[in-house]
Design a protein around this motif. Structure first.
Motif, short mmCIF file in Angstrom:
data_model
loop_
_atom_site.label_atom_id
_atom_site.label_comp_id
_atom_site.label_asym_id
_atom_site.label_seq_id
_atom_site.Cartn_x
_atom_site.Cartn_y
_atom_site.Cartn_z
N ASP A 1 32.78 48.36 52.39
CA ASP A 1 33.14 47.45 51.29
C ASP A 1 33.88 48.16 50.17
O ASP A 1 35.08 47.99 49.98
CB ASP A 1 31.88 46.76 50.75
N ASP A 2 33.16 48.97 49.41
CA ASP A 2 33.74 49.65 48.25
C ASP A 2 33.99 51.12 48.60
O ASP A 2 33.05 51.85 48.93
CB ASP A 2 32.81 49.55 47.05
N VAL A 3 35.23 51.54 48.51
CA VAL A 3 35.60 52.91 48.86
C VAL A 3 35.92 53.68 47.58
O VAL A 3 36.73 53.23 46.76
CB VAL A 3 36.81 52.94 49.81
N ASN A 4 35.28 54.82 47.41
CA ASN A 4 35.56 55.72 46.28
C ASN A 4 36.56 56.76 46.77
O ASN A 4 36.23 57.63 47.59
CB ASN A 4 34.26 56.38 45.80
N PRO B 1 36.06 70.48 52.87
CA PRO B 1 35.13 71.13 53.81
C PRO B 1 35.50 70.88 55.27
O PRO B 1 35.28 71.75 56.13
CB PRO B 1 33.77 70.52 53.46
N LEU B 2 36.08 69.71 55.55
CA LEU B 2 36.47 69.42 56.94
C LEU B 2 37.56 70.37 57.41
O LEU B 2 37.52 70.88 58.53
CB LEU B 2 36.93 67.97 57.04
N THR B 3 38.54 70.63 56.54
CA THR B 3 39.62 71.56 56.90
C THR B 3 39.09 72.98 57.07
O THR B 3 39.49 73.69 58.01
CB THR B 3 40.72 71.53 55.81
N LEU B 4 38.20 73.40 56.17
CA LEU B 4 37.61 74.73 56.30
C LEU B 4 36.80 74.85 57.59
O LEU B 4 36.85 75.88 58.28
CB LEU B 4 36.72 75.03 55.08
N VAL C 1 28.04 64.63 53.03
CA VAL C 1 27.68 64.16 51.69
C VAL C 1 28.86 63.46 51.02
O VAL C 1 28.73 62.37 50.44
CB VAL C 1 27.18 65.33 50.81
N LEU C 2 30.05 64.05 51.10
CA LEU C 2 31.22 63.45 50.48
C LEU C 2 31.60 62.14 51.16
O LEU C 2 32.02 61.18 50.49
CB LEU C 2 32.39 64.44 50.53
N MET C 3 31.45 62.09 52.47
CA MET C 3 31.73 60.83 53.18
C MET C 3 30.74 59.76 52.73
O MET C 3 31.10 58.60 52.52
CB MET C 3 31.64 61.05 54.70
N HIS C 4 29.48 60.15 52.59
CA HIS C 4 28.45 59.21 52.12
C HIS C 4 28.78 58.72 50.71
O HIS C 4 28.66 57.52 50.41
CB HIS C 4 27.09 59.89 52.16
N GLU C 5 29.22 59.62 49.85
CA GLU C 5 29.54 59.24 48.47
C GLU C 5 30.79 58.37 48.39
O GLU C 5 30.95 57.60 47.43
CB GLU C 5 29.75 60.51 47.63
N SER C 6 31.65 58.46 49.39
CA SER C 6 32.90 57.68 49.36
C SER C 6 32.68 56.21 49.63
O SER C 6 33.55 55.38 49.33
CB SER C 6 33.89 58.24 50.38
N ALA D 1 38.89 61.71 49.44
CA ALA D 1 39.94 62.72 49.51
C ALA D 1 39.34 64.12 49.60
O ALA D 1 39.86 64.99 50.32
CB ALA D 1 40.86 62.62 48.30
N LEU D 2 38.24 64.34 48.87
CA LEU D 2 37.60 65.66 48.88
C LEU D 2 36.96 66.00 50.23
O LEU D 2 36.71 67.17 50.51
CB LEU D 2 36.54 65.73 47.78
#
Length: 437
Positions: free
Chosen positions: A196-199, A209-212, A236-241, A204-205
């Motif tokens: 629904d709501d994407v941050n 970590p995915l690239t690293l 965590v970042l995917m969850h926060e997005s 983007a962040l």
């Protein structure tokens, strides 16, 4: 006089058994998934019994226990940790398996990959169409259109283990690949339709970590103390997005390199990760998720008949039993019709029909999508769970009947596939037949 060409030999082969290396690898995977399927069934039964016992309140209280740091907005319930966290492991293994199949496995040949991909798409469209047809007059119920589109490979293999069906290598490979592609389609649906709501900032962040993680794995780094923190940060970042966190698992799986040796085998790092994480996925992550997701209360929570007659319940049952069968069988027939391919000599359309019915056993991803569509703990979510359980049970019973009819034939085929007269470790049939489609 020129001899008449054998047009049968010129036609491509449908559901061939493939190479020995691939058949051996898939056999190892299926043994792990069969054990995981048994644990999944046990966990689901325990949850159902507990949720319908006089102590059902304790079950729901346990599901609602919150764990995690509030400052990071990770104070999730145990049920949420199972759905968002543990299933990320399941989808990580799915990502590894899918990349391995299409980059270094038999499915790197587009002709061989076409059938399971098209069958998986058909197996998604068929159930969705029937569910929408049943719920056409109920706008709120239509949110669950994708609930019955998934196939649970662990559940299916557990049923095969119970009934003792000795499927030939070609059917086992087709079933596993169909389920893996099915899972990818399921996670794609979650990302596209149930977000629904994407941050945008944390989304983007995620790339950092995915690239690293990708860079380290491409350098063949295996140190857990370097890789696990990056994987956790990605999650965590995917969850926060606002995007479902399990998608991080698929992306991390795709990031692992698949390297092939000159002889076409290999994929050392991907294989190592898969061997390490598949038992955790099949034996821990999925059963725990099933325990928290399958505990729907049907006794002592109002009359059962109206809940069984609810359009959400009926739509999911019809979609899993009929929609999956029509979708998988119909798309397979279309591939055969338009490519003029022929079935492998030791298989028949009855076998494809039995496997199509077996594909109707949706569980893990179906339960997840049901919760996302209707909201965990809501009345419609309970209807969806009842439909998933009933539909999967009916598919299990019907496929057992269909496949058992051919079980004697399957035993004969398996004996041929296991015969190794020269004791070189490779069954003779894989050395005398052309594995190409």
């Amino acid at each position: 006089m020129n001899p008449v060409p054998d047009r049968t030999r010129q036609r491509p082969l449908l559901l061939g058994r493939g190479s020995w290396g691939e058949a051996s690898r898939i056999g190892d995977i299926l043994r792990t998934e069969t054990v995981g399927g048994a644990l999944l069934l046990v966990a689901a039964v325990i949850a159902l019994v507990w949720a319908n016992s006089p102590w059902r309140g304790l079950y729901h209280d346990l599901s609602a226990v919150r764990v995690g740091p509030h400052a990071l907005r990770l104070d999730l319930t145990l049920a949420q940790w199972a759905a968002d966290g543990l299933l990320a492991v399941f989808f990580f293994v799915t990502g590894l398996e899918l990349k391995r199949e299409f980059v270094a496995g038999d499915l790197r040949d587009p002709r061989r990959a076409a059938l399971p991909v098209i069958a998986a798409v058909g197996g998604m469209i068929g159930p969705a169409v029937l569910y929408v047809a049943v719920n056409a007059g109920n706008r709120e119920a239509l949110a669950g259109w994708a609930t019955p589109t998934a196939t649970d490979i662990a559940f299916a293999l557990a049923v095969l283990g119970v009934i003792g069906a000795h499927l030939p290598a070609a059917l086992r490979t087709f079933l596993l690949t169909l389920a893996v592609v099915d899972d990818l389609l399921g996670i794609t649906i979650i990302g596209l339709f149930y977000t629904d709501d994407v941050n945008l900032v944390p989304l983007a962040l995620v790339l950092v970590p995915l690239t690293l993680f990708a860079m380290l794995t491409h350098r063949q780094v295996r140190a857990w103390w370097m890789l696990l923190p990056l994987a956790a940060a990605t999650w965590v970042l995917m969850h926060e997005s606002g995007v479902h966190a399990t998608i991080a698992g698929v992306l991390l799986g795709f990031a692992v390199p698949v390297r092939r040796r000159p002889d076409g085998s290999g994929c050392e790092l991907a294989q190592q990760f898969e061997r390490r994480w598949r038992p955790i996925s099949a034996g821990v992550a999925v059963p725990i998720f099933a325990f928290f997701a399958a505990g729907v209360t049907v006794v002592g929570d109002g009359p059962l008949a109206p809940r069984l007659a609810n359009t959400v319940t009926v739509g999911i049952v019809v979609a899993l039993v009929l929609g999956k069968t029509i979708g998988v069988l119909g798309s397979t027939w279309l591939v055969q019709r338009f490519t003029r391919a022929r079935l492998a000599a030791d298989l028949s359309w009855w076998d494809v029909f039995g496997l199509s019915v077996l594909a109707g056993m949706g569980f893990t991803v179906s339960l997840l999508i049901g919760e996302l569509a209707f909201g965990a703990g809501t009345e419609r979510d309970a209807h969806a769970k009842i439909g998933i359980l009933l539909g999967s049970l009916l598919a299990a019973v019907l496929s057992s009947v269909v496949l058992r009819i051919r079980n004697a034939h399957y035993r004969r085929v398996r004996k041929i596939e296991e015969l190794d007269l020269d004791d070189d470790g490779i069954p003779d049939v894989y050395q005398t037949e052309d594995p190409r489609p």
